[in-house]
Design an enzyme around this catalytic site. Structure first.
Site, mmCIF file in Angstrom:
data_model
loop_
_atom_site.group_PDB
_atom_site.id
_atom_site.type_symbol
_atom_site.label_atom_id
_atom_site.label_comp_id
_atom_site.label_asym_id
_atom_site.label_seq_id
_atom_site.Cartn_x
_atom_site.Cartn_y
_atom_site.Cartn_z
ATOM 1 N N ASN A 81 0.840 -1.205 0.000
ATOM 2 C CA ASN A 81 0.000 0.000 0.000
ATOM 3 C C ASN A 81 0.874 1.254 0.000
ATOM 4 O O ASN A 81 2.094 1.176 -0.141
ATOM 5 C CB ASN A 81 -0.959 -0.022 1.208
ATOM 6 C CG ASN A 81 -0.209 0.001 2.534
ATOM 7 O OD1 ASN A 81 0.968 0.390 2.614
ATOM 8 N ND2 ASN A 81 -0.880 -0.412 3.592
ATOM 9 N N GLN A 115 -8.977 -6.816 -15.925
ATOM 10 C CA GLN A 115 -8.107 -5.729 -15.481
ATOM 11 C C GLN A 115 -8.857 -4.833 -14.516
ATOM 12 O O GLN A 115 -8.356 -4.458 -13.454
ATOM 13 C CB GLN A 115 -7.646 -4.913 -16.700
ATOM 14 C CG GLN A 115 -6.352 -4.197 -16.533
ATOM 15 C CD GLN A 115 -5.262 -5.130 -16.049
ATOM 16 O OE1 GLN A 115 -4.532 -4.759 -15.153
ATOM 17 N NE2 GLN A 115 -5.133 -6.326 -16.578
ATOM 18 N N HIS A 133 -9.340 -5.404 -10.634
ATOM 19 C CA HIS A 133 -8.249 -5.219 -9.658
ATOM 20 C C HIS A 133 -8.560 -4.081 -8.696
ATOM 21 O O HIS A 133 -8.495 -4.238 -7.491
ATOM 22 C CB HIS A 133 -6.925 -4.947 -10.366
ATOM 23 C CG HIS A 133 -6.216 -6.186 -10.773
ATOM 24 N ND1 HIS A 133 -5.745 -7.090 -9.871
ATOM 25 C CD2 HIS A 133 -5.915 -6.692 -11.998
ATOM 26 C CE1 HIS A 133 -5.169 -8.101 -10.504
ATOM 27 N NE2 HIS A 133 -5.268 -7.888 -11.800
ATOM 28 N N GLU A 193 1.085 -1.692 -19.791
ATOM 29 C CA GLU A 193 1.617 -2.782 -18.966
ATOM 30 C C GLU A 193 1.309 -4.130 -19.642
ATOM 31 O O GLU A 193 2.196 -4.940 -19.846
ATOM 32 C CB GLU A 193 0.962 -2.717 -17.584
ATOM 33 C CG GLU A 193 1.450 -3.777 -16.624
ATOM 34 C CD GLU A 193 0.604 -3.831 -15.346
ATOM 35 O OE1 GLU A 193 -0.468 -3.187 -15.300
ATOM 36 O OE2 GLU A 193 1.007 -4.533 -14.396
ATOM 37 N N HIS A 194 0.027 -4.344 -19.975
ATOM 38 C CA HIS A 194 -0.395 -5.563 -20.670
ATOM 39 C C HIS A 194 -0.920 -5.177 -22.041
ATOM 40 O O HIS A 194 -1.770 -4.294 -22.148
ATOM 41 C CB HIS A 194 -1.539 -6.262 -19.923
ATOM 42 C CG HIS A 194 -1.246 -6.586 -18.495
ATOM 43 N ND1 HIS A 194 -1.686 -5.808 -17.453
ATOM 44 C CD2 HIS A 194 -0.567 -7.609 -17.942
ATOM 45 C CE1 HIS A 194 -1.290 -6.339 -16.300
ATOM 46 N NE2 HIS A 194 -0.600 -7.437 -16.563
ATOM 47 N N ASP A 252 -1.135 -13.790 -15.762
ATOM 48 C CA ASP A 252 -1.116 -13.440 -14.336
ATOM 49 C C ASP A 252 -0.749 -14.629 -13.466
ATOM 50 O O ASP A 252 -0.252 -14.456 -12.356
ATOM 51 C CB ASP A 252 -2.505 -12.943 -13.897
ATOM 52 C CG ASP A 252 -2.767 -11.527 -14.371
ATOM 53 O OD1 ASP A 252 -1.784 -10.835 -14.698
ATOM 54 O OD2 ASP A 252 -3.945 -11.130 -14.418
ATOM 55 N N HIS A 285 45.808 10.737 -11.845
ATOM 56 C CA HIS A 285 45.383 9.703 -12.788
ATOM 57 C C HIS A 285 46.479 9.460 -13.822
ATOM 58 O O HIS A 285 46.836 8.323 -14.132
ATOM 59 C CB HIS A 285 44.105 10.133 -13.534
ATOM 60 C CG HIS A 285 42.841 10.008 -12.734
ATOM 61 N ND1 HIS A 285 42.557 10.827 -11.677
ATOM 62 C CD2 HIS A 285 41.781 9.163 -12.861
ATOM 63 C CE1 HIS A 285 41.351 10.490 -11.171
ATOM 64 N NE2 HIS A 285 40.876 9.478 -11.878
#
Lengths: 438, 438
Positions: free
Chosen positions: A220, A265, A268, A333-334, A367, A426
């Protein structure tokens, strides 16, 4: 039974389309000052008081009271016991899913490599797994065993020696499927703690909870804020936004299938986003009809309705090419390519977390048990990030082993460039290795 | 000529060692509230006013005034001209360095892959370069051409279509070597802007500066703070802490060489950290003597002295094994294995940004022309992160293409797991693809 659903329908050829799409996609993580302050306080407290602070917050937030922090650890037997306690069909499904996920992720393992240049200098890359990783698993109702598999298996495949899982048990409520998934994934230790206090314990370590090198897994707003704050002390995975799907369809898939894919989707949470893009206007109408007919039958109808009304869109394009361009702009995302020959579209797809090809490849399969990871970049971040994978639990070290000849030759080059940058130590360090007679 | 240098000498067998080492390593990024507020203001301003804000801040901070934002872009000819204007030896050194860096990074390119499981389902991973990347290059004296090579070449090798460089030109001061490096690296466009306003322009885009997908490259605290804030809108690389070196030496390398290797780190800035770990007490004394003799001769003696006195340590261990354990605990950015057979130590090294093997491999060679990247994880973050590489400019998409048989079989599994998680739209979406006669 059908009910009217006020879903946004857009036409990509309309002048206002770009603006309306931008509005639809707009998503800002809520950055709440009071959350921030609470989290900062908890992190500092756990850092200084260790176990005592962890126990106090666990009592306060999860109503779980223990007299010693070691009581917050679950033993191996209880994980194995959880697996044995499952209904046979569920147990088998989890085992099949775990096996497929493992076998896909084994293909992602990166190996060390070396080569020798013509001066005999060896160059290479050494790949090493992280020593210890923490996996956050949300507690209560949102505890998803699939999420345990997707986070823990890549870590174990990478060769991480110790995978530590934290999962809060609010009111003592333990999710047996989650523990079973932990057993199957090879999780090494499980602590029943959560929230910012669990993130702090993993980042800084306490007498009971060992400090890890990286923390992954969803949580969360308190967990996400805590992860952002400890980043640098430990590695973290992405901070995920709401989940999204974009379906590209030629209009020849069963509209009920597409409606259900969008629902999967939307269910969710209310902020989840479901978008259909199609050049077929009649098909868009048909999907809308399916949505209106199927929605009232769904268990999570309330969440789905809010998500569909506020965040979804059905987009009509002149052709498949414009549909692909919209997908690349959104970087979903998908992405479902629900068309006859998805292979033909694939080369045009530039940005997507996961690409589900063909009419049979429901996003829901990905999934759970297709094999690839379900932790994917959200909110357009697929433009620059990747699914969670084995590579997230391995890191690389460059290997440089100069021969004397190589050091002499390259020392001259380094010296010129170092002096050009005004860094003479260097230059001298390189010049010491240049052969004097060379 | 020798001067006493008050360098910390530790013995790993002493009881207080752990604590003293922790104190020495402690590093907290300065998180200044006024910097934060300034940066937040600049970001918001550039986001809303675009070019006008960029021009205003460039006039304010860099004292460069233009009438149109397009005047802040350098054309290709001026980059090529900068390369041609260099002294021949410098030009050649830059070309050799760029070639070696390119050839090493070409080995890092990741390819897409696919395989078919026994149900005919195709699974895979598609690798795609980012579309457009921004490279921040600090202006003025700290402008390092080597940094341009190290940031831009991996992006171009990855296949990024457009690499946009931003480099401030305070008071109109342009660094020709930096522009030459940009020409050699294949940078596509260069804007002479810097600070938080440049980061904002790259993240949000303006009429003149195109929005990018990822921003990499070092910068001051304003730049670092701005990068942290725009993370999520775009990708960013790591926020680097001060540079560090850890030298493991068996005592048989010329102590002057080791002293100079430590100096080459210390000369970067006063916070840089240089540590020698050796089981040879006399050698530690010899290196201390070299440090005291060589320090007064150095151009950047002031910076080196402060860094050595405040942040360096020479650590005596009982044996090489304990020396390696200390190195793994520190997880150094640069690790020199200055020993006879460094290959034998390599398997024991778990965490390091880059490993410099053998007495000839001065760390300075890696900064310029060995081939591997000089952008490396600092402050112990090598426990979980890697050198900048081609993989930072590529991203992956999962590929899932279910056969009808596969979708039917796996649909049953997904359905069981989805119902176990209470997600019935997921279950139905999978069940639609299950064959009714199956």
């Amino acid at each position: 039974m059908s009910e009217k659903v006020d879903i946004t329908i857009l036409d990509s050829t309309e002048e206002s389309f770009d603006e309306r799409l931008s509005e639809l996609l707009a998503w800002d993580e809520v950055s709440d000052k009071s959350v921030q302050e609470t989290v900062t306080g908890i992190l500092a407290d756990v850092k200084s008081r260790g176990d005592d602070a962890v126990m106090a917050y666990t009592e306060k937030f999860d109503r779980v009271s223990v007299t010693s922090a070691s009581q917050l650890e679950l033993d191996r037997d209880s994980l194995q016991g959880a697996l044995e306690s499952l209904e046979q069909s569920v147990k088998e499904a989890l085992i099949i899913a775990a096996d497929r996920i493992r076998s896909y992720h084994e293909k992602q393992v990166q190996e060390s490599w070396q080569y020798k240049d013509d001066q005999g200098t060896v160059l290479g890359q050494k790949v090493t797994p992280m020593d210890r990783v923490g996996i956050y698993v949300p507690g209560g109702k949102a505890a998803y065993p699939s999420s345990v598999l997707m986070n823990a298996i890549p870590a174990k495949v990478a060769g991480v020696a110790e995978v530590i899982m934290v999962v809060p048990t609010p009111g003592g409520q333990v999710n047996q499927m989650v523990l079973a998934a932990a057993a199957l994934s090879g999780v090494d230790r499980v602590f029943t703690i959560g929230g910012a206090q669990a993130v702090a314990a993993l980042a800084y370590g306490t007498d009971t909870v060992p400090a890890v090198d990286k923390i992954v897994g969803p949580g969360n707003i308190y967990v996400a804020t805590a992860k952002r704050e400890v980043f640098g002390t430990v590695g973290i995975d992405m901070i995920a936004g709401p989940s999204e799907i974009l379906v590209l369809c030629d209009g020849k898939t069963n509209p009920d299938w597409i409606a259900m894919d969008l629902f999967s989707q939307a269910e969710h949470d209310e902020d989840a986003q479901s978008i259909l893009v199609s050049p077929d206007e009649q098909f868009i109408e048909a999907v809308k009809e399916s949505i209106e007919r199927l929605l009232p039958t769904m268990e999570r109808a309330e969440i789905i309705r809010k998500s569909i009304v506020n965040r979804a869109a059905l987009i009509k394009t002149p052709d498949m090419k414009s549909a692909v361009a919209i997908s690349n702009r959104i970087a979903p995302e998908h992405l479902e390519l629900s068309v006859d020959e998805p292979e033909k579209l694939l080369p045009e797809i530039r940005h997507a977390g996961a690409i589900f090809m063909g009419r049979y490849t429901a996003e829901a399969l990905g999934d759970y048990c297709a094999g690839p990871n379900h932790v994917l970049p959200t909110s357009g971040t697929a433009r620059f990030s990747s699914p969670l994978g084995v590579y997230d639990f391995q890191k690389r070290s460059s290997i440089i082993n100069f021969s004397d000849v190589g050091a002499s030759e390259m020392g001259k080059i380094a010296s010129i460039l170092a002096r050009g940058e005004g860094l003479t130590a260097h230059a001298l360090s390189a010049e010491y290795r240049v052969k004097q007679d060379g």
